[in-house]
Scaffold this motif. Structure first.
Motif, short mmCIF file in Angstrom:
data_model
loop_
_atom_site.label_atom_id
_atom_site.label_comp_id
_atom_site.label_asym_id
_atom_site.label_seq_id
_atom_site.Cartn_x
_atom_site.Cartn_y
_atom_site.Cartn_z
N ASN A 10 -89.66 13.16 108.12
CA ASN A 10 -88.60 12.93 108.66
C ASN A 10 -87.71 13.17 109.61
OD1 ASN A 10 -85.47 11.48 108.07
ND2 ASN A 10 -84.46 12.89 107.28
N SER A 11 -88.67 13.62 111.13
CA SER A 11 -88.49 13.72 112.71
C SER A 11 -88.84 12.45 113.30
CB SER A 11 -89.47 14.87 112.74
OG SER A 11 -89.15 15.10 114.00
N PRO A 60 -89.52 27.24 115.29
CA PRO A 60 -88.44 26.12 114.29
C PRO A 60 -87.17 26.24 115.08
CG PRO A 60 -89.36 28.89 113.18
CD PRO A 60 -89.85 27.91 114.50
N ASP A 61 -87.15 26.54 116.23
CA ASP A 61 -86.35 26.41 116.91
C ASP A 61 -87.01 27.37 118.84
OD1 ASP A 61 -84.10 26.11 119.08
OD2 ASP A 61 -83.09 27.14 117.78
N ALA A 62 -87.43 26.47 119.55
CA ALA A 62 -87.74 26.83 120.86
C ALA A 62 -87.27 27.56 121.90
CB ALA A 62 -88.54 25.28 121.49
N PRO A 78 -87.38 15.51 126.06
CA PRO A 78 -86.73 15.42 124.79
C PRO A 78 -85.90 16.33 124.14
CG PRO A 78 -89.08 15.09 124.60
CD PRO A 78 -89.18 15.81 125.63
N PHE A 79 -85.72 17.76 125.09
CA PHE A 79 -85.20 18.69 124.49
C PHE A 79 -85.03 19.19 122.78
CE2 PHE A 79 -82.12 15.82 126.83
CZ PHE A 79 -82.34 17.14 127.91
N ILE A 80 -86.97 18.83 122.84
CA ILE A 80 -87.85 19.81 121.93
C ILE A 80 -86.91 21.20 121.08
CG2 ILE A 80 -89.68 20.43 120.47
CD1 ILE A 80 -90.83 18.63 122.65
N ALA A 103 -85.12 17.36 117.76
CA ALA A 103 -84.25 18.04 118.92
C ALA A 103 -83.68 18.81 118.04
CB ALA A 103 -83.68 17.36 119.89
N THR A 104 -84.22 18.80 116.79
CA THR A 104 -83.13 19.78 115.91
C THR A 104 -83.48 20.80 115.55
OG1 THR A 104 -81.81 17.41 115.03
CG2 THR A 104 -81.12 19.88 113.51
N PRO A 105 -82.37 21.87 115.76
CA PRO A 105 -83.57 23.16 114.97
C PRO A 105 -83.47 23.31 113.55
CG PRO A 105 -81.41 23.38 115.65
CD PRO A 105 -81.72 21.97 116.37
N ARG A 106 -85.20 23.60 112.96
CA ARG A 106 -84.70 24.00 111.08
C ARG A 106 -84.92 25.52 111.02
NH1 ARG A 106 -88.32 18.50 109.87
NH2 ARG A 106 -87.06 16.90 110.98
N ASP A 107 -84.86 25.47 110.33
CA ASP A 107 -85.10 26.77 109.22
C ASP A 107 -86.12 27.35 108.39
OD1 ASP A 107 -82.41 27.04 108.97
OD2 ASP A 107 -81.89 26.93 107.35
N GLY A 108 -86.95 26.26 108.24
CA GLY A 108 -88.25 26.46 108.20
C GLY A 108 -88.86 25.48 107.81
#
Length: 465
Positions: A10-11, A60-62, A78-80, A103-108
Motif C-alpha cells: 500500500n505504497s 523505517p524512517d530515512a 520524492p522525500f523518501i 514518503a511516510t515513515p513506518r514502524d516496521g
C-alpha cells in the motif's frame, strides 16, 4: 512486478533496479514519473545488495538513519522516508533489488509482507535469468549464423557442393552449389536417384560401384564423373557417418568438387607433351638431314662446323619462339627478324620489305626460317649484301586461289654478277627440302645474273589470320 509490490505494501512508490558501479537503472517503476535511474552513490538498493547472504534491507524512517539522512532523495523529491528492498539474484550474483518506498515513515514490516516481497524478487530474478539466457542464445544463434554463412561462402568460393544423404529415405540435403553442379531444381527435396540420373551415363556404373563399396565395405566413397547435361567433371568424396545396431548404413556425408579446369589442364599438358615429342622427332630428323647436306657441301671440318652451327642456331631460334607460344605458331615478322634483325622493316637501304604480318604454323616457321637463313647467309657472303649498294627485296601476299596460302618472293640486286649456285655455295638442295614436312609447299630458286631469286609458296590453314 513493481506495481504488485506497491499494492502489497500500500505504497506510492516501487521499482526494480539494476545497480552498476556508477549508475543504477530502473527496469520497472511506479510513482516516480519519468525517472529512469540515479547515481549509485545515492542508491538505497546499493545498500541492499551489499548486505550479507540474502538479507532484506528495511529502513523505517530515512531521516532517522545516518546512512540516508542527507540523501537528496530524502531531503528533496520524492522525500523518501520508508524503504524496504529484497535482492534480485542472477547466476548467484546480486544485480539489484525489488524495493518499495514511501514518503511516510513506518514502524516496521510484517514478516508475511517481507515474504511476499522476496517471492516477487525471486520471480524478477527468474525473468532476468530468462532474459539473459535469451540474449546468450541470440548471440550464439547469430554467431552460428555467421559461421554458417562463412562456411557457405568458403564452399562457394572453392566450388564445393556439400551433401548429407539419409540412406533410409533416399533424400539428400545439400547446399546450392551442389544443386547447380548437377543442374538440379533450385528448391524442393532431392532424391539420390535424381543425382544418379544427372550423372553422365558413361560414368554411372563407376559412381554406383563406389557407393556400394562404401555402404557395404565401410571404405570411403571416392569417384570422378561427368554431369550429363553440362559435361563438367566432378570429384566426389564421402563417408558413412552413422549405422544402426546391425551395422546397416543410415547417414552418408560428403562433398563434390568441380575439377573441370584441372582435367582440361591435364589434357592440355598431355597434348603438349605428345606434340613436343612429335616436334622433337621431326627436329632431330631435320637436324640429321641438315647435317648430311652440310657435310656434302662442306667436306672440310672447319667449313662444316661454321656452316652447320649457323643452321643449327636458326633451328634453335625457331624452337625458342615456338616453345614460348606453346607450339601454337609464330608470326612471320618474328621469323624474318631472326635473320634480318629487329629493324628489318625500317632499313630500306638494305632490305625492302612489303607484306602484312601473318601467323605461321610450327612446321612452316621452322622450314621458312632455314630458307631465310640460307638466303641471308649467301647474300652476305656472295650476293647483294656483299657490296655496299646491294639491296634485297622481300615481299609476300596472302592468296585464296586455288588454295589459301602465302606467296613469298626474295629478290637481290646491286650485288656481284651471279654465276652459278655451285660457285656461291648456296644450299639449294637444303632450301628445296626445308619445307618437306609441309604438304603442297613449293620453293623455286633461280640464279639470275642480277641476283638470286627465290619464290616460296606455303599453304595456310583457313583459320589462320
Amino acid at each position: 512486478m513493481s506495481r504488485t509490490a506497491a499494492r502489497v505494501f500500500n505504497s506510492e512508490f516501487a521499482l526494480i533496479s539494476v545497480v552498476g558501479e556508477h549508475q543504477q537503472w530502473f527496469r520497472s517503476c511506479v510513482g516516480l514519473g519519468d525517472m529512469t535511474g540515479t547515481d549509485t552513490n545515492i542508491s538505497f538498493c546499493a545498500h541492499t545488495i551489499a548486505l550479507p547472504d540474502m538479507d532484506d534491507l528495511v529502513v523505517p524512517d530515512a531521516q532517522q538513519d545516518d546512512r540516508f539522512r542527507d540523501n537528496p532523495l530524502v531531503t528533496s523529491w520524492p522525500f523518501i522516508r520508508f524503504y524496504v528492498g529484497a535482492p534480485i539474484v542472477v547466476a548467484g550474483q546480486k544485480i539489484g533489488s525489488l524495493c518499495v518506498l514511501s514518503a511516510t515513515p513506518r514502524d516496521g514490516v510484517e514478516p508475511a509482507m517481507l515474504g511476499q516481497l522476496n517471492d516477487l524478487a525471486g520471480v524478477a530474478s527468474s525473468l532476468f535469468a530468462l532474459k539473459e539466457e535469451a540474449r546468450v542464445r541470440a548471440r550464439t544463434a547469430a554467431a552460428l549464423l555467421r559461421e554458417e554463412w562463412r562456411h557457405a561462402l568458403t564452399l562457394e568460393a572453392g566450388k564445393v557442393g556439400s551433401w548429407v544423404w539419409d540412406i533410409r529415405s533416399g533424400e539428400i540435403a545439400c547446399n546450392e552449389m551442389f544443386r547447380r553442379m548437377y543442374d538440379l531444381p533450385e528448391t524442393g527435396p532431392i532424391q539420390v536417384a535424381q543425382v544418379l540420373d544427372a550423372t553422365h551415363p558413361g560414368d554411372r556404373e563407376r559412381v554406383q560401384a563406389g557407393i556400394d563399396a562404401s555402404l557395404n565395405d565401410g571404405v570411403d566413397y571416392e569417384a570422378e564423373a561427368r554431369v550429363a547435361r553440362t559435361g563438367r567433371w566432378l570429384t566426389m568424396r564421402g563417408r558413412v557417418y552413422q549405422r544402426d545396431t546391425e551395422g546397416k548404413p543410415l547417414i552418408m556425408m560428403g562433398a563434390s568438387t568441380d575439377i573441370t579446369e584441372s582435367k582440361q589442364s591435364a589434357d592440355q599438358t598431355r597434348l603438349l607433351l605428345r606434340e613436343l615429342n612429335h616436334r622433337v622427332k621431326n627436329t632431330l630428323a631435320m637436324i640429321q638431314s641438315v647435317a648430311r647436306q652440310t657435310v656434302r657441301q662442306n667436306p672440310d671440318p672447319h667449313d662444316f662446323i661454321e656452316a652447320f652451327s649457323g643452321r643449327l642456331r636458326t633451328i634453335s631460334a625457331a624452337h625458342v619462339l615456338l616453345a614460348d607460344r606453346d607450339w601454337a605458331g609464330v608470326q612471320l615478322d618474328e621469323v624474318i627478324a631472326a635473320q634480318l634483325g629487329e629493324n628489318f622493316r625500317n632499313d630500306r637501304q638494305r632490305a625492302e620489305v612489303t607484306g602484312d604480318d601473318v601467323m605461321l604454323p610450327a612446321d612452316h616457321a621452322l622450314g621458312l626460317g632455314l630458307i631465310l637463313h640460307e638466303l641471308t647467309t649467301n647474300a652476305q657472303r656472295y650476293g647483294a649484301w656483299s657490296s655496299t649498294g646491294g639491296v634485297v627485296s622481300l615481299t609476300w601476299t596472302l592468296k585464296n586461289e586455288p588454295a589459301r596460302g602465302l606467296s613469298l618472293k626474295w629478290r637481290e640486286r646491286g650485288g656481284p654478277l651471279v654465276a652459278s649456285e655451285q660457285e656461291h655455295g648456296l644450299g639449294a638442295r637444303l632450301i628445296e627440302r626445308s619445307l618437306s614436312k609441309v604438304l603442297d609447299s613449293e620453293v623455286k630458286l633461280e640464279f639470275r645474273p642480277e641476283g638470286v631469286a627465290a619464290d616460296v609458296w606455303l599453304p595456310l590453314p583457313t583459320e589462320s589470320a
